[in-house]
Design an enzyme around this catalytic site. Structure first.
Site, PDB file in Angstrom:
ATOM      1  N   HIS A  92       0.869  -1.179   0.000  1.00  0.00           N
ATOM      2  CA  HIS A  92       0.000   0.000   0.000  1.00  0.00           C
ATOM      3  C   HIS A  92       0.907   1.230   0.000  1.00  0.00           C
ATOM      4  O   HIS A  92       1.730   1.398   0.912  1.00  0.00           O
ATOM      5  CB  HIS A  92      -0.847   0.051   1.274  1.00  0.00           C
ATOM      6  CG  HIS A  92      -2.083  -0.789   1.233  1.00  0.00           C
ATOM      7  ND1 HIS A  92      -2.050  -2.139   1.034  1.00  0.00           N
ATOM      8  CD2 HIS A  92      -3.396  -0.457   1.374  1.00  0.00           C
ATOM      9  CE1 HIS A  92      -3.302  -2.604   1.058  1.00  0.00           C
ATOM     10  NE2 HIS A  92      -4.141  -1.597   1.261  1.00  0.00           N
ATOM     11  N   GLU A 116      -1.574   6.251  -0.863  1.00  0.00           N
ATOM     12  CA  GLU A 116      -2.991   6.456  -0.521  1.00  0.00           C
ATOM     13  C   GLU A 116      -3.070   7.789   0.229  1.00  0.00           C
ATOM     14  O   GLU A 116      -3.763   8.702  -0.195  1.00  0.00           O
ATOM     15  CB  GLU A 116      -3.498   5.287   0.348  1.00  0.00           C
ATOM     16  CG  GLU A 116      -4.961   5.374   0.739  1.00  0.00           C
ATOM     17  CD  GLU A 116      -5.417   4.228   1.657  1.00  0.00           C
ATOM     18  OE1 GLU A 116      -4.548   3.574   2.292  1.00  0.00           O
ATOM     19  OE2 GLU A 116      -6.644   3.996   1.751  1.00  0.00           O
TER      20      GLU A 116
END
Ligand code: HPA
Ligand code: ZN
Length: 336
Positions: free
Chosen positions: A197, A200
């Site tokens: 990830h 974001e």
């Protein structure tokens, strides 16, 4: 249903960014709480759902980890995963790459084997009974230390054959990929692929670090890549997929309006971007709803929607032969 919505529903799709704990619907949360004798801090499903207003990623994570408290037994993880697979079937998902957060459970005393055992048993049943193929991705929580990550990696050794890749999720800001370089190197030496990830809420530098230090095969989210044209060039040239999650981005205020979602521009710039649901029980929709949202807000064409479906298989961790079969099914469904 509009013609484009019909096309979306008909298109065979893969889902590549899905946290199984994020598919815990309020109804199942309350029934598991009752089964396990756990008291939730909400009176009923309505008051729980009323709390689903998030200003940022952390607001969501606090509720997501609290929700995990009802998951104790192997059967709970089975029921959770099976419920998702039924939704996946409805959404015409033919292949899913499911992430799970073992540390969200082992830190509460739940055995690693119960977590992965229940999830894997449901996934194999899903393959046999629903025809949905799968891969499993074990994510490390980045708000915990690399040392704790190592402990989890060691716990995974007996189940290595069940896991394709390791991932990195949870609170992004102030937890750069750099902290996990050694852990990810060890995971790769064990044969795992890596996903991360990044971008974001974190800056493009975190995406660079995910690629350079953690050798990510895919970037989960990747929104802030749009701020760095050199990075966009690299993602395009090396065909590094981004697993974008439109409804998640809106709910967590990564974007303020769906009209601002970068997926169309990413497609136009030749990035292998995909659409995914992230934590659908919390963000208001499963995979088709995510496609509907971007199709409507960004006026995506039939060709762009077909491209997104093709990207989902091309960016997956299946073999080239499997990819070819799925891509043929996409072609057939798109009328080509
Ligand atoms: N971002 C980071 N960590 C997460 C998410 C997310 O969207 N969902 C579950 N864990
Ligand atoms: Zn995610």
């Amino acid at each position: 249903m509009t013609d484009l919505h019909k096309l979306i529903a008909l298109l065979p799709k893969a889902e590549l960014h899905l946290h199984i704990e994020g598919t815990l619907e309020p109804g199942l949360m309350f029934s598991l709480a009752a089964r396990n004798g756990i008291e939730l801090p909400y009176e009923n499903e309505e008051s729980l759902q009323a709390a689903y207003h998030f200003e940022r990623l952390q607001d969501f994570l606090d509720i997501y980890y609290a929700g995990c408290s009802v998951l104790l037994q192997e059967q709970d993880f089975y029921d959770l995963t099976w419920a998702y697979l039924l939704k996946a079937k409805e959404n015409n998902i033919l292949h899913t790459e499911v992430m799970f957060d073992p540390q969200a459970h082992t830190t509460r005393g739940v055995p690693f084997s119960a977590v992965i055992g229940g999830i894997y048993r449901a996934l194999t049943d899903g393959y046999e009974k629903l025809g949905i193929s799968f891969r499993l991705i074990m994510s490390f929580l980045r708000h915990l230390s690399a040392e704790e990550g190592y402990k989890t990696l060691r716990e995974a050794i007996p189940f290595q054959g069940w896991i394709t890749a390791v991932g990195l999720d949870s609170s992004e800001k102030n937890f750069p990929p750099d902290l996990f370089a050694d852990l990810f190197e060890s995971a790769q030496e064990m044969g795992f692929l890596t996903v991360v990830h990044a971008g974001e809420e974190g800056p493009p530098e975190y995406i660079w670090a995910a690629l350079d230090l953690l050798r990510a095969s895919r970037i989960d989210h990747g929104n802030t890549a749009m701020e760095d044209s050199d990075l966009m060039d690299v993602l395009g040239i090396y065909e590094i997929p981004l697993t974008s999650c439109p409804l998640s981005n809106l709910k967590l205020k990564v974007i303020s309006r769906m009209e601002d979602h970068p997926v169309k521009e990413m497609l136009e710039r030749g990035i292998k971007v995909t659409v995914n649901s992230d934590d659908p029980a919390y963000f208001g929709g499963y995979l088709n709803e995510n496609y509907f949202a971007v199709a409507d807000a960004l006026f995506l064409s039939r060709e762009e929607l077909v491209q997104l479906a093709k990207n989902s298989f091309e960016a997956s961790f299946i073999t080239d032969g499997e990819k070819k079969n799925f891509l043929k099914k996409v072609e057939e469904a798109s009328g080509n």
